[in-house]
Scaffold this motif. Structure first.
Motif, PDB file in Angstrom:
ATOM      1  N   PRO A 137       1.054  -1.025   0.114  1.00 37.30           N
ATOM      2  CA  PRO A 137      -0.162  -0.397  -0.226  1.00 37.30           C
ATOM      3  C   PRO A 137       0.954   0.939   0.050  1.00 37.30           C
ATOM      4  CG  PRO A 137      -0.050  -0.828   2.194  1.00 37.30           C
ATOM      5  CD  PRO A 137       0.655  -1.720   1.586  1.00 37.30           C
ATOM      6  N   PHE A 138       2.357   1.655  -0.060  1.00 34.19           N
ATOM      7  CA  PHE A 138       3.396   2.182   0.043  1.00 34.19           C
ATOM      8  C   PHE A 138       4.391   1.845  -0.794  1.00 34.19           C
ATOM      9  CE2 PHE A 138       3.338   0.116   3.913  1.00 34.19           C
ATOM     10  CZ  PHE A 138       5.192  -0.314   3.975  1.00 34.19           C
ATOM     11  N   PRO A 139       4.948   2.689  -1.114  1.00 31.77           N
ATOM     12  CA  PRO A 139       5.986   2.565  -2.386  1.00 31.77           C
ATOM     13  C   PRO A 139       7.521   2.074  -0.861  1.00 31.77           C
ATOM     14  CG  PRO A 139       5.382   4.765  -2.608  1.00 31.77           C
ATOM     15  CD  PRO A 139       4.483   4.221  -1.606  1.00 31.77           C
ATOM     16  N   ILE A 140       7.920   0.814  -2.007  1.00 28.94           N
ATOM     17  CA  ILE A 140       9.077   1.019  -0.971  1.00 28.94           C
ATOM     18  C   ILE A 140       9.990   0.838  -1.506  1.00 28.94           C
ATOM     19  CG2 ILE A 140       9.597  -1.326   0.368  1.00 28.94           C
ATOM     20  CD1 ILE A 140       7.554  -1.919   0.639  1.00 28.94           C
ATOM     21  N   CYS A 141      11.532   0.597  -2.234  1.00 34.46           N
ATOM     22  CA  CYS A 141      12.302   1.092  -3.337  1.00 34.46           C
ATOM     23  C   CYS A 141      13.690   1.239  -3.061  1.00 34.46           C
ATOM     24  CB  CYS A 141      12.503   2.485  -3.638  1.00 34.46           C
ATOM     25  SG  CYS A 141      10.713   3.028  -5.035  1.00 34.46           S
ATOM     26  N   THR A 142      14.921   0.819  -3.186  1.00 32.71           N
ATOM     27  CA  THR A 142      16.207   0.217  -3.312  1.00 32.71           C
ATOM     28  C   THR A 142      17.069   0.499  -4.147  1.00 32.71           C
ATOM     29  OG1 THR A 142      17.331  -0.300  -1.583  1.00 32.71           O
ATOM     30  CG2 THR A 142      16.077  -1.984  -2.870  1.00 32.71           C
ATOM     31  N   PRO A 143      18.397   1.057  -4.107  1.00 27.63           N
ATOM     32  CA  PRO A 143      19.404   1.163  -5.012  1.00 27.63           C
ATOM     33  C   PRO A 143      19.556  -0.650  -5.641  1.00 27.63           C
ATOM     34  CG  PRO A 143      20.043   1.205  -3.012  1.00 27.63           C
ATOM     35  CD  PRO A 143      19.447   1.263  -3.023  1.00 27.63           C
ATOM     36  N   ALA A 144      19.344  -1.032  -7.019  1.00 27.40           N
ATOM     37  CA  ALA A 144      19.784  -2.194  -7.455  1.00 27.40           C
ATOM     38  C   ALA A 144      20.755  -3.141  -7.456  1.00 27.40           C
ATOM     39  CB  ALA A 144      18.934  -2.590  -9.310  1.00 27.40           C
ATOM     40  N   HIS A 145      22.026  -2.458  -7.553  1.00 26.26           N
ATOM     41  CA  HIS A 145      23.096  -2.872  -6.965  1.00 26.26           C
ATOM     42  C   HIS A 145      22.704  -3.791  -5.058  1.00 26.26           C
ATOM     43  CE1 HIS A 145      24.593   0.565  -4.694  1.00 26.26           C
ATOM     44  NE2 HIS A 145      23.517   0.998  -5.267  1.00 26.26           N
ATOM     45  N   GLY A 146      24.158  -4.000  -5.080  1.00 30.63           N
ATOM     46  CA  GLY A 146      24.162  -4.616  -3.247  1.00 30.63           C
ATOM     47  C   GLY A 146      24.840  -3.833  -3.030  1.00 30.63           C
ATOM     48  N   THR A 147      26.265  -3.931  -1.704  1.00 30.94           N
ATOM     49  CA  THR A 147      26.330  -3.226  -0.422  1.00 30.94           C
ATOM     50  C   THR A 147      27.842  -3.740  -0.957  1.00 30.94           C
ATOM     51  OG1 THR A 147      27.145  -6.051   0.714  1.00 30.94           O
ATOM     52  CG2 THR A 147      25.813  -4.730   1.118  1.00 30.94           C
ATOM     53  N   ALA A 148      28.286  -4.142  -2.132  1.00 29.62           N
ATOM     54  CA  ALA A 148      29.554  -3.610  -2.752  1.00 29.62           C
ATOM     55  C   ALA A 148      30.751  -3.668  -1.878  1.00 29.62           C
ATOM     56  CB  ALA A 148      29.951  -2.208  -3.189  1.00 29.62           C
ATOM     57  N   TYR A 149      31.329  -4.625  -1.014  1.00 26.38           N
ATOM     58  CA  TYR A 149      32.488  -4.910   0.150  1.00 26.38           C
ATOM     59  C   TYR A 149      33.449  -4.195  -0.085  1.00 26.38           C
ATOM     60  CZ  TYR A 149      28.592  -6.894   3.434  1.00 26.38           C
ATOM     61  OH  TYR A 149      28.336  -6.992   4.435  1.00 26.38           O
ATOM     62  N   ASP A 150      33.806  -4.567  -1.951  1.00 22.52           N
ATOM     63  CA  ASP A 150      35.134  -4.314  -2.356  1.00 22.52           C
ATOM     64  C   ASP A 150      35.746  -2.699  -1.571  1.00 22.52           C
ATOM     65  OD1 ASP A 150      33.286  -4.535  -3.988  1.00 22.52           O
ATOM     66  OD2 ASP A 150      34.709  -4.141  -5.698  1.00 22.52           O
ATOM     67  N   ILE A 151      34.064  -2.256  -2.141  1.00 20.26           N
ATOM     68  CA  ILE A 151      34.797  -0.370  -2.426  1.00 20.26           C
ATOM     69  C   ILE A 151      34.390  -0.438  -0.883  1.00 20.26           C
ATOM     70  CG2 ILE A 151      35.189  -0.799  -4.363  1.00 20.26           C
ATOM     71  CD1 ILE A 151      32.719   0.845  -3.988  1.00 20.26           C
ATOM     72  N   ALA A 152      34.056  -0.789   0.322  1.00 18.21           N
ATOM     73  CA  ALA A 152      33.584  -0.299   1.285  1.00 18.21           C
ATOM     74  C   ALA A 152      34.906   0.726   2.225  1.00 18.21           C
ATOM     75  CB  ALA A 152      32.974  -1.064   2.311  1.00 18.21           C
ATOM     76  N   GLY A 153      34.721   1.963   2.811  1.00 21.21           N
ATOM     77  CA  GLY A 153      35.019   2.346   2.774  1.00 21.21           C
ATOM     78  C   GLY A 153      35.884   3.561   2.344  1.00 21.21           C
ATOM     79  N   GLN A 154      36.501   3.779   1.085  1.00 21.04           N
ATOM     80  CA  GLN A 154      36.641   4.176   0.449  1.00 21.04           C
ATOM     81  C   GLN A 154      36.563   5.980  -0.591  1.00 21.04           C
ATOM     82  OE1 GLN A 154      38.546   2.116  -2.293  1.00 21.04           O
ATOM     83  NE2 GLN A 154      38.436  -0.092  -1.656  1.00 21.04           N
ATOM     84  N   GLY A 155      35.169   6.046   0.617  1.00 18.88           N
ATOM     85  CA  GLY A 155      34.260   6.995  -0.111  1.00 18.88           C
ATOM     86  C   GLY A 155      34.056   7.507  -1.528  1.00 18.88           C
ATOM     87  N   ILE A 156      34.107   5.988  -2.103  1.00 18.09           N
ATOM     88  CA  ILE A 156      34.211   6.465  -3.796  1.00 18.09           C
ATOM     89  C   ILE A 156      32.562   5.654  -4.794  1.00 18.09           C
ATOM     90  CG2 ILE A 156      36.435   6.285  -4.369  1.00 18.09           C
ATOM     91  CD1 ILE A 156      36.510   3.166  -5.059  1.00 18.09           C
ATOM     92  N   ALA A 157      31.561   5.132  -3.347  1.00 22.86           N
ATOM     93  CA  ALA A 157      29.783   4.794  -3.936  1.00 22.86           C
ATOM     94  C   ALA A 157      29.559   5.476  -4.428  1.00 22.86           C
ATOM     95  CB  ALA A 157      29.768   4.499  -2.618  1.00 22.86           C
ATOM     96  N   SER A 158      29.569   5.036  -5.614  1.00 23.20           N
ATOM     97  CA  SER A 158      28.381   6.198  -6.163  1.00 23.20           C
ATOM     98  C   SER A 158      27.066   5.778  -6.158  1.00 23.20           C
ATOM     99  CB  SER A 158      28.026   5.544  -8.060  1.00 23.20           C
ATOM    100  OG  SER A 158      27.086   5.794  -8.955  1.00 23.20           O
ATOM    101  N   VAL A 159      26.114   7.386  -6.106  1.00 23.79           N
ATOM    102  CA  VAL A 159      25.386   7.594  -5.133  1.00 23.79           C
ATOM    103  C   VAL A 159      23.790   7.453  -5.622  1.00 23.79           C
ATOM    104  CG1 VAL A 159      24.694  10.174  -5.392  1.00 23.79           C
ATOM    105  CG2 VAL A 159      23.724   8.533  -3.339  1.00 23.79           C
ATOM    106  N   GLY A 160      24.287   6.608  -7.292  1.00 21.77           N
ATOM    107  CA  GLY A 160      23.085   7.666  -8.023  1.00 21.77           C
ATOM    108  C   GLY A 160      21.982   6.921  -8.694  1.00 21.77           C
ATOM    109  N   ALA A 161      21.884   5.241  -8.737  1.00 19.44           N
ATOM    110  CA  ALA A 161      21.162   4.279  -8.242  1.00 19.44           C
ATOM    111  C   ALA A 161      20.030   4.062  -6.687  1.00 19.44           C
ATOM    112  CB  ALA A 161      21.367   2.844  -7.940  1.00 19.44           C
ATOM    113  N   SER A 162      21.003   5.483  -5.691  1.00 21.47           N
ATOM    114  CA  SER A 162      19.909   5.001  -4.309  1.00 21.47           C
ATOM    115  C   SER A 162      19.403   6.347  -4.138  1.00 21.47           C
ATOM    116  CB  SER A 162      21.433   4.807  -3.342  1.00 21.47           C
ATOM    117  OG  SER A 162      22.421   3.771  -2.724  1.00 21.47           O
ATOM    118  N   ARG A 163      19.962   7.367  -4.960  1.00 24.13           N
ATOM    119  CA  ARG A 163      19.376   9.175  -5.882  1.00 24.13           C
ATOM    120  C   ARG A 163      17.693   8.385  -6.463  1.00 24.13           C
ATOM    121  NH1 ARG A 163      19.141  10.969 -10.093  1.00 24.13           N
ATOM    122  NH2 ARG A 163      18.570  12.874 -10.840  1.00 24.13           N
ATOM    123  N   ALA A 164      18.062   7.426  -7.591  1.00 21.55           N
ATOM    124  CA  ALA A 164      16.233   7.306  -8.149  1.00 21.55           C
ATOM    125  C   ALA A 164      16.036   6.863  -7.428  1.00 21.55           C
ATOM    126  CB  ALA A 164      17.299   6.081  -9.752  1.00 21.55           C
TER     127      ALA A 164
END
Length: 343
Positions: free
Chosen positions: A297-324
Motif C-alpha cells: 500500500p506504500f512504495p518501497i524502493c532501493t538501489p538495485a546493486h548490492g553492498t559492494a564490500y570491495d569498495i567499502a570505506g573508500q568514499g567512492i561509492a556512486s549514489v546514483g542508484a540510491s538517488r534514483a
C-alpha cells in the motif's frame, strides 16, 4: 532550510548493511538538494554508524535527531535522524557479513515498514542489504518481499520490479533455483504477475503501460522445437491479460526483447526468472537501477546493486542508484497523496 510543506512525502530511509557502502550512501543521500526538495527524509539507524559514513563520504549533513517516539510527520525541515543506538561501528569489520550487521539492517527496515504501515511515513527506502548477514540474524529470512509482507501485514500478492530510467522489468519467479523455474510456471501465475505489473505501473504514473512478455526457452521455444512452455502456458496468460485490457504482447525471445524495449517499443518486460531480466537491466545501467517492491500500500524502493564490500570505506561509492530510488519513491508517494486528496 526549506519551508515546512505538509504535502512533501515523508520517506523512511532505513540504513542497510553497516559493513558495506550503505552508511556512505545514506549520508550522501541526505545532502542532495534534489532529494530534500521533494521529500522529508527520516533516516533510521544508529547515529554513530551514520556519522562514520558521513566521515567516509567527506560530508557534514545537517540532520537533527528525532526521538523514536515522535511522529515523523512533524518533520519541519528536509530531513531528520531516528537514532536507535543499537550498533557501535567499531565492532563491525568492513567487507564482512556478520550477524550484528544483519540485525542492525533488519531492525532499521522493520521500523521503517511499521511507520509506513501506521501511516506515519508515505514511502520506505533502504540502502543495500547483505542477505548472508540478514540470514545470520534471522535464519528464516527469505528475501525482502516476504519480510516486508510479514511486517506490513500484506495478504495479497507482491513482487519485485527493477526500474532503469523509465524502463521496468518484472518477473514471474524470483529467488529460486534455475532448475525449478519451468515447474513453477503456470497460466495463473504468469497472469497474476502481468496483472500486478500493470497495476503497479499505473500507480507509478503510466496511463497504459506497454508490457512485453519474454519466453522461457531459446528463441521463445521456436514453435515448440525447444519446449512448449510458450505455447501451453505463456501465450494463454498473455491473451488472458489482453482480454482484461492490459497492453501485453508476447512471448518474445528473451535475447532480443530488451533491445526493443530499450528502443521505446515497450515500457516493461515481464521475464520468467530472476537473471533473465537482471542481466540485461544491470548491463544497461548498473549505477542507476532501482528495485521496487510492488503490491504494497506504500512504495518501497532501493538501489538495485548490492553492498559492494570491495569498495567499502573508500568514499567512492556512486549514489546514483540510491538517488534514483528515493526520487522514484517520492514521485510515487506524492502521486498517491494527490490521488487521496482528490478522492
Amino acid at each position: 532550510m526549506t519551508v515546512h510543506d505538509p504535502h512533501r512525502p515523508v520517506i523512511a530511509l532505513a540504513m542497510g548493511d553497516p559493513a558495506g557502502i550503505s552508511p556512505e550512501l545514506t549520508a550522501k543521500l541526505t545532502c542532495l538538494d534534489e532529494v530534500r526538495a521533494v521529500a522529508r527524509l527520516l533516516v533510521i539507524g544508529d547515529r554513530r554508524v551514520f556519522d562514520e559514513g558521513a566521515r567516509i563520504a567527506g560530508l557534514t549533513p545537517d540532520l537533527p535527531n528525532l526521538s523514536p517516539s515522535t511522529d515523523p510527520r512533524s518533520i519541519a525541515g528536509e530531513a531528520a535522524f531516528m537514532d536507535l543506538g543499537h550498533l557501535d561501528p567499531a565492532t563491525i569489520e568492513r567487507g564482512v557479513a556478520v550477524k550484528a550487521g544483519g540485525a542492525f539492517a533488519l531492525e532499521n527496515y522493520r521500523r521503517a515498514l511499521v511507520l509506513a504501515r501506521e501511516g506515519q511515513a508515505d514511502a520506505v527506502c533502504f540502502t543495500p542489504f547483505n542477505k548472508k548477514a540478514m540470514r545470520l540474524a534471522r535464519p528464516q529470512y527469505d528475501d525482502e518481499i516476504a519480510f516486508s509482507a510479514e511486517i506490513a501485514g500484506l495478504k495479497t500478492p507482491a513482487s519485485e520490479f527493477n526500474v532503469l530510467d523509465k524502463l521496468w522489468n518484472a518477473r514471474v519467479t524470483s529467488h529460486i533455483a534455475l532448475k525449478d523455474v519451468a515447474s513453477l510456471l503456470s497460466v495463473e501465475r504468469i497472469h497474476r504477475a502481468l496483472t500486478l505489473t500493470n497495476a503497479c505501473m499505473r500507480r507509478a504514473g503510466f496511463a497504459t503501460p506497454r508490457i512485453a512478455v519474454a519466453g522461457l526457452n531459446p528463441h521463445a521455444g521456436d514453435g515448440g522445437n525447444f519446449g512448449r512452455e510458450e505455447i501451453d502456458i505463456i501465450e494463454p496468460a498473455v491473451q488472458a491479460g489482453r482480454a482484461e485490457g492490459i497492453a501485453a504482447e508476447g512471448p518474445f525471445p528473451a535475447d532480443t526483447v530488451f533491445l526493443r524495449a530499450k528502443g521505446g517499443a515497450f515500457d516493461a518486460v515481464l521475464t520468467m526468472y530472476h537473471d533473465q531480466g537482471q542481466i540485461a537491466m544491470k548491463l544497461m545501467g548498473f549505477d542507476r537501477g532501482v528495485t521496487i517492491l510492488g503490491g504494497f500500500p506504500f512504495p518501497i524502493c532501493t538501489p538495485a546493486h548490492g553492498t559492494a564490500y570491495d569498495i567499502a570505506g573508500q568514499g567512492i561509492a556512486s549514489v546514483g542508484a540510491s538517488r534514483a530510488a528515493v526520487l522514484l519513491a517520492a514521485e510515487m508517494a506524492g502521486a498517491a497523496r494527490i490521488g487521496d486528496r482528490a478522492a
